[in-house]
Write a protein that holds these residues in place. Sequence first.
Motif, short mmCIF file in Angstrom:
data_model
loop_
_atom_site.label_atom_id
_atom_site.label_comp_id
_atom_site.label_asym_id
_atom_site.label_seq_id
_atom_site.Cartn_x
_atom_site.Cartn_y
_atom_site.Cartn_z
N ALA A 16 -7.07 6.04 -7.09
CA ALA A 16 -6.42 6.36 -8.37
C ALA A 16 -7.37 6.09 -9.53
O ALA A 16 -8.04 5.05 -9.59
N LYS A 19 -3.70 4.43 -12.70
CA LYS A 19 -3.00 3.74 -11.62
C LYS A 19 -1.48 3.80 -11.69
O LYS A 19 -0.90 3.83 -12.78
N TYR A 20 -0.90 3.75 -10.51
CA TYR A 20 0.55 3.57 -10.31
C TYR A 20 0.77 2.07 -10.13
O TYR A 20 0.23 1.47 -9.20
N TRP A 21 1.53 1.44 -11.03
CA TRP A 21 1.84 0.02 -10.84
C TRP A 21 3.21 -0.27 -11.43
O TRP A 21 3.39 -0.23 -12.64
N ARG A 29 11.12 4.69 -4.96
CA ARG A 29 9.71 4.74 -5.38
C ARG A 29 9.51 5.76 -6.50
O ARG A 29 8.69 6.67 -6.40
N ARG A 74 9.31 0.08 8.68
CA ARG A 74 9.02 0.96 7.54
C ARG A 74 8.89 2.41 8.00
O ARG A 74 9.39 3.33 7.33
N SER A 109 -2.06 3.14 3.41
CA SER A 109 -0.66 3.57 3.39
C SER A 109 -0.52 4.98 2.80
O SER A 109 0.38 5.73 3.18
N SER A 141 5.38 5.62 0.81
CA SER A 141 4.46 4.83 -0.01
C SER A 141 4.18 5.68 -1.24
O SER A 141 3.84 6.86 -1.11
N SER A 143 1.81 6.01 -3.46
CA SER A 143 0.52 6.70 -3.56
C SER A 143 0.35 7.79 -2.51
O SER A 143 -0.52 8.65 -2.64
N SER A 193 0.86 -4.12 -2.09
CA SER A 193 1.27 -3.43 -3.31
C SER A 193 2.78 -3.32 -3.46
O SER A 193 3.29 -3.37 -4.58
N THR A 194 3.52 -3.20 -2.35
CA THR A 194 4.98 -3.10 -2.49
C THR A 194 5.53 -4.34 -3.19
O THR A 194 6.35 -4.23 -4.12
N HIS A 197 4.37 -4.24 -6.96
CA HIS A 197 5.13 -3.33 -7.84
C HIS A 197 6.39 -4.02 -8.34
O HIS A 197 6.78 -3.85 -9.50
N ASP A 283 -8.42 -1.59 -7.07
CA ASP A 283 -7.01 -1.50 -6.68
C ASP A 283 -6.43 -2.90 -6.43
O ASP A 283 -6.92 -3.86 -6.97
N ALA A 284 -5.40 -2.99 -5.59
CA ALA A 284 -4.76 -4.28 -5.33
C ALA A 284 -5.56 -5.05 -4.29
O ALA A 284 -5.10 -5.34 -3.19
C1 DP6 Z 1 -3.05 -0.44 -6.95
O1 DP6 Z 1 1.35 3.27 -3.08
O2 DP6 Z 1 0.30 1.28 -1.98
O3 DP6 Z 1 -3.42 1.25 -5.30
O4 DP6 Z 1 4.59 2.49 -2.71
O5 DP6 Z 1 4.61 0.08 -2.22
O6 DP6 Z 1 3.29 1.64 -0.73
P1 DP6 Z 1 3.82 1.34 -2.13
O7 DP6 Z 1 2.56 1.08 -3.06
P2 DP6 Z 1 1.16 1.82 -3.07
O8 DP6 Z 1 0.58 1.33 -4.49
C2 DP6 Z 1 -0.69 1.68 -4.91
C3 DP6 Z 1 -1.16 0.73 -5.94
C4 DP6 Z 1 -2.59 0.90 -6.39
C5 DP6 Z 1 -2.73 1.93 -7.52
C6 DP6 Z 1 -2.64 3.38 -7.13
O9 DP6 Z 1 -3.07 3.77 -6.03
O10 DP6 Z 1 -2.19 4.16 -7.99
#
Ligand code: DP6
Length: 328
Positions: A16, A19-21, A29, A74, A109, A141, A143, A193-194, A197, A283-284
Amino acid sequence: MSDISRATALAHPNIAFIKYWGNRDDALRLPANGSISMDLAGLETRTTVRFDPALRADSLSLNNSAMTGKGLERVSAFLDLVRRMAGFDLRAAVDSRNNFPSGAGIASSASAFAALALAATKAAGLDLTEAELSRLARRGSGSACRSVPGGFVEWLPGSGDEDSFAVSIAPPEHWPLVDVVAILSGAHKPTGSTEGHALAGTSPLQAARVADAPRRLGICRQAILTRDFAAFAEIVELDSTLMHAVMMTSAPPLFYWQPATLEVLAAVRQARSKGLAACATVDAGSNVHVICEQAAGEAVVKLIGSIPGVREVRAAQAGGPARIVEVE
Ligand code: DP6
């Protein structure tokens, strides 16, 4: 159900840039903000799903070892979504393999659930559009929805389940960027990451990060479309730092960076000030993804490979969409 009961699909992980956070809805999700990523060629998850009336329960083999517990649960919960869509109740045997080791600094994931979504729906006789498939992968997941389309990808946060999916904004060949991953030694298993979040909203900085996301997405999208590396580098580094600021200030706090993480970040920033087309994102975990133009690749590998604390360096170019490799 058609007579198809077994299918194999392949998907790439993604890195990413924005980012998705944090989620608006953890169960569905639905993300707090949109995100932008690039699929990683050469790295892949290959997953075979077989629905079989003879099976009493779902099973999962990951890299040739049988999984039980949370990992299997899961996958089984995800297969329930597919069974509901297909209108049947058959159990499945899932065999999934990554061609990159876990602990390589690349989250699996995303590629795992993108490949599973495609293989499971095909095996169930369903023919989903790319958007429908991305929506479904998102449920496994977040991402993973970005590993369904190819190349440079944007996850549109949407207003609900129906319109929260990812689309390609440019094909892989549009801009030959390389992700050079600095894999650090001594990194231990971080908070997943779950779990992360779910903590994002406890940081007083998350609201500001989310409110500013449309601006960052706009700059990043435009920088990709015009191949403007200077603008791209600034926004990618800002976005990563903002996410880590949220992580570090959540309750409980999450500190993913190791001393070597900062060393790599500083080395990349300094090299860029001297003209190297490279920037960094984390990332995480503690590993650093150095994103660079192809011409800078060799210099980047040399630069970060020489930093003490960097155990291994791995490079990946922009990759294609999730795809079916076999249907029976
Ligand atoms: C920091 O998609 O791994 O990589 O939905 O709980 O499986 P879940 O989380 P995930 O989160 C990714 C978090 C990240 C930032 C990103 O890839 O955008």
